[in-house]
Design a protein around this motif. Structure first.
Motif, PDB file in Angstrom:
ATOM      1  N   GLU A  13      -8.612   2.505  -7.494  1.00  0.00           N
ATOM      2  CA  GLU A  13      -8.030   3.221  -6.355  1.00  0.00           C
ATOM      3  C   GLU A  13      -7.261   4.446  -6.831  1.00  0.00           C
ATOM      4  OE1 GLU A  13      -5.847   1.375  -2.628  1.00  0.00           O
ATOM      5  OE2 GLU A  13      -4.389   1.693  -4.250  1.00  0.00           O
ATOM      6  N   MET A  14      -6.499   4.288  -7.925  1.00  0.00           N
ATOM      7  CA  MET A  14      -5.756   5.407  -8.492  1.00  0.00           C
ATOM      8  C   MET A  14      -6.700   6.535  -8.913  1.00  0.00           C
ATOM      9  SD  MET A  14      -3.409   5.471 -11.947  1.00  0.00           S
ATOM     10  CE  MET A  14      -2.151   4.345 -11.334  1.00  0.00           C
ATOM     11  N   ALA A  15      -7.775   6.173  -9.586  1.00  0.00           N
ATOM     12  CA  ALA A  15      -8.726   7.191 -10.038  1.00  0.00           C
ATOM     13  C   ALA A  15      -9.285   7.971  -8.860  1.00  0.00           C
ATOM     14  CB  ALA A  15      -9.850   6.534 -10.827  1.00  0.00           C
ATOM     15  N   ARG A  24       0.825  -1.218   0.000  1.00  0.00           N
ATOM     16  CA  ARG A  24       0.000   0.000   0.000  1.00  0.00           C
ATOM     17  C   ARG A  24       0.857   1.267   0.000  1.00  0.00           C
ATOM     18  NH1 ARG A  24      -5.250   1.007   1.238  1.00  0.00           N
ATOM     19  NH2 ARG A  24      -5.565  -1.169   1.871  1.00  0.00           N
ATOM     20  N   GLU A  25       2.015   1.224   0.655  1.00  0.00           N
ATOM     21  CA  GLU A  25       2.881   2.401   0.694  1.00  0.00           C
ATOM     22  C   GLU A  25       3.406   2.757  -0.696  1.00  0.00           C
ATOM     23  OE1 GLU A  25       5.967   1.729   3.523  1.00  0.00           O
ATOM     24  OE2 GLU A  25       4.641   1.987   5.270  1.00  0.00           O
ATOM     25  N   VAL A  26       3.696   1.743  -1.504  1.00  0.00           N
ATOM     26  CA  VAL A  26       4.130   1.987  -2.881  1.00  0.00           C
ATOM     27  C   VAL A  26       3.040   2.735  -3.642  1.00  0.00           C
ATOM     28  CG1 VAL A  26       4.647   0.879  -5.090  1.00  0.00           C
ATOM     29  CG2 VAL A  26       5.722   0.047  -3.000  1.00  0.00           C
ATOM     30  N   ARG A  27       1.832   2.240  -3.530  1.00  0.00           N
ATOM     31  CA  ARG A  27       0.725   2.861  -4.251  1.00  0.00           C
ATOM     32  C   ARG A  27       0.521   4.296  -3.785  1.00  0.00           C
ATOM     33  NH1 ARG A  27      -1.720  -2.025  -2.686  1.00  0.00           N
ATOM     34  NH2 ARG A  27      -3.525  -0.983  -1.696  1.00  0.00           N
ATOM     35  N   GLY A  28       0.598   4.516  -2.485  1.00  0.00           N
ATOM     36  CA  GLY A  28       0.424   5.863  -1.964  1.00  0.00           C
ATOM     37  C   GLY A  28       1.487   6.822  -2.466  1.00  0.00           C
TER      38      GLY A  28
END
Length: 566
Positions: free
Chosen positions: A250-252, A185-189
């Motif tokens: 999630e990105m959107a 999740r940290e990568v995505r954030g």
């Protein structure tokens, strides 16, 4: 998006700028932001709506910028953030938009995230990348010890041993391009924060590189080894993987929610199916606006893959394009292209760059732009630029090409002459030679020594000569772009293929209400007597063609006609 409320990009045309080869403003032999700025009026005159910039971020340039070491800095070879802001303002002043190339499947191995991740097994960022022990029963470094048998897109295994920690890390591309672990999740954030930073700066969206690779099967199982290959095909375990729709949704929400509706998101998705593409681009799902798929640019390849060139069978292309037009007719949206920085030059690959360069270049342009979808123009395509007569493997700089030549000639039993012949046809360097602006030294690209040699035909094939010619590829593209801007049938009309089994005639209609556009293209160097075609609507009039008026019942070599009736 609906017919009643079509998205703005249904009438848009995108122009891809590969900055290092576009225009050099400071004489160091490398294209830069100043060079792009100096050509904005040229692009505005062409009529394009969106500029897509290939990566300009800070990078060791191992893969020409697709290995990013700092997402929030401009690489000095291209300029500075201040120069970027000036360019962005210039784009907006001319009514165009600017899209950044977003590469977040992987980073450079010199990115601070990876440096931390590789520093020890206990580092908090260790799980930001894919680390695995050697295969059971093997010592680290042994042949076959890789955690899975996947091959890299750039030859060799998709795993590299880190001798410090004794573990392997995954890289679907070069060892210098380790894959990010999107399960974290940290990568995505961190990625979403970076994307918001660019949008806050004023960019108008992203073209997202191999974005359907982000979600991998966490088990990372072995793949089947294709005949004649050294490594396994891992793609079933990372193409549109188990969480990809979740990640894009999630990105959107994290990046685009609540922002200007005039933004654009393009998902480059190798291997994507039509059914997946419908899901990715369904406006109700809010993932991406359009897909960038590869099926049609793989049709001239044999079972050995990219370097096993077989030539194009038009029936294969008609079948593929027809499937995609039908498949996304009600829901979804496609990107239309035949050229980009990863594909050889269109007129050499699918046309006749010797006897009918103008005619075949404009025929393919018309066929592409009259389909339903958003057309893309790759720099120099609008001039009919051609492949390059490379004479030696030493002429190539493309990482993929050089690596494959080495592997093919040392491990796969391919002769050097056969390998070189394949490179001449399919190498990405064909698309990466500098844009040919004039007949001045180095085609007017630079006052210095270009990073990659200019195509020797620049003295006759260049922007100045083409735009002054009665047979101007550039002017033809101008007219195609204007047609999409002005004609609702081109943007939104229903597509219907005609003469599906004809070996050289590419014919289709676009229909909206009572309006019908018919496109007829002779994809050959021989005259074509037209078969009977069922007429729809009234007597058609010529909207655009690449020859002067001719016989209504035949097409000359590489002739295309766009006809309209009401």
């Amino acid at each position: 998006m609906s017919i009643d409320q079509p998205a703005w990009w249904t009438s848009a045309v995108v122009y891809q700028v590969y900055p290092r080869s576009f225009a050099d403003s400071n004489g160091d032999g490398m294209g830069d932001l100043g060079g792009v700025l100096g050509k904005l009026d040229y692009l505005a005159e062409l009529g394009v709506d969106v500029l897509w910039l290939s990566p300009i971020y800070e990078s060791p340039q191992h893969d020409n910028g697709y290995d990013i070491s700092n997402y929030q800095e401009i690489d000095p070879v291209f300029g500075t953030l201040e120069e970027f802001d000036t360019l962005l303002a210039g784009v907006h002043e001319r009514g165009m938009k600017l899209v950044m190339d977003l590469v977040v499947n992987h980073t450079s191995n010199r990115h601070p995230w990876f440096i931390e991740s590789a520093s020890s097994r206990e580092n908090p960022k260790r799980d930001w990348y894919w680390w695995r022990d050697a295969r059971e029963g093997f010592a680290p470094g042994e042949r076959g010890a890789e955690p899975a048998n996947w091959g890299s897109a750039f030859s060799g295994p998709a795993w590299t041993l880190d001798p410090t920690s004794g573990q392997y890390y995954l890289h679907l591309f070069a060892p210098e391009q380790p894959d990010l672990n999107w399960e974290n999740r940290e990568v995505r954030g961190a990625v979403y924060s970076m994307m918001n930073w660019w949008l806050d700066r004023g960019v108008d969206g992203f073209r997202m590189d191999v974005v359907n690779f982000l979600s991998k099967n966490p088990a990372l199982p072995d793949g089947t080894v294709p005949a004649g290959q050294l490594w396994g095909d891992g793609s079933p375990h990372f193409l549109s993987g188990p969480r990809i729709h979740e990640f894009l949704s999630e990105m959107a929400l994290a990046v685009f929610d609540g922002r200007d509706a005039d933004l654009i998101t393009v998902g480059e998705m190798p291997g994507v199916t039509i059914e997946d593409a419908k899901l990715f681009t369904d406006p109700a799902r809010r993932e991406v606006d359009m897909v960038f798929q590869f099926e049609h640019v793989s049709l001239d390849q044999g079972p050995g893959g990219k370097w096993d060139y077989r030539g194009l069978d038009l029936l294969d292309l008609k079948t593929s394009w027809n499937r995609w037009q039908k498949g996304l007719a009600e829901t979804g949206w496609n990107s239309l292209y035949l050229n980009n920085h990863d594909q050889p030059r269109l007129v050499s690959r699918f046309g006749d760059d010797a006897g009918f360069r103008y005619e075949s270049a404009t025929l393919w342009a018309a066929l592409l732009h009259l389909h339903r979808g958003t057309p893309y123009i790759y720099q120099g395509e609008e001039l009919g630029m051609t492949n390059v007569p490379f004479t030696s493997v030493d002429d190539f700089q493309d990482l993929e090409s050089v690596n494959w030549f080495r592997e093919a000639t040392t491990e796969l039993g391919v002769t050097e002459s056969a390998a070189l012949a394949a490179l001449r046809i399919m190498s990405r360097d064909n698309a990466r030679t500098p844009v040919q602006w004039s007949d001045a030294p180095h085609a007017g690209f630079t006052s210095g020594t270009p990073w990659l040699a200019v195509n020797p035909n620049y003295t006759t094939v260049n922007a100045d000569a083409d735009r002054a010619s009665e047979k101007s590829v550039y002017r033809f593209y101008q007219q195609l772009i204007a047609l999409r801007h002005d004609n609702e049938v081109v943007r939104l009309g229903r597509f219907e293929m005609q003469q599906e089994d004809h070996p050289t005639l590419y014919a289709f209609t676009r229909t909206l209400g009572a309006q019908v556009i018919r496109v007829l293209g002779n994809v050959s160097g021989n005259e074509l007597v037209l078969p009977d075609l069922q007429e729809t609507g009234g007597s058609p009039g010529l909207v655009l063609g690449n020859y002067d008026a001719g016989s209504p019942d035949r097409l000359r070599p590489w002739e295309v006609r766009i006809l309209e009736s009401n």
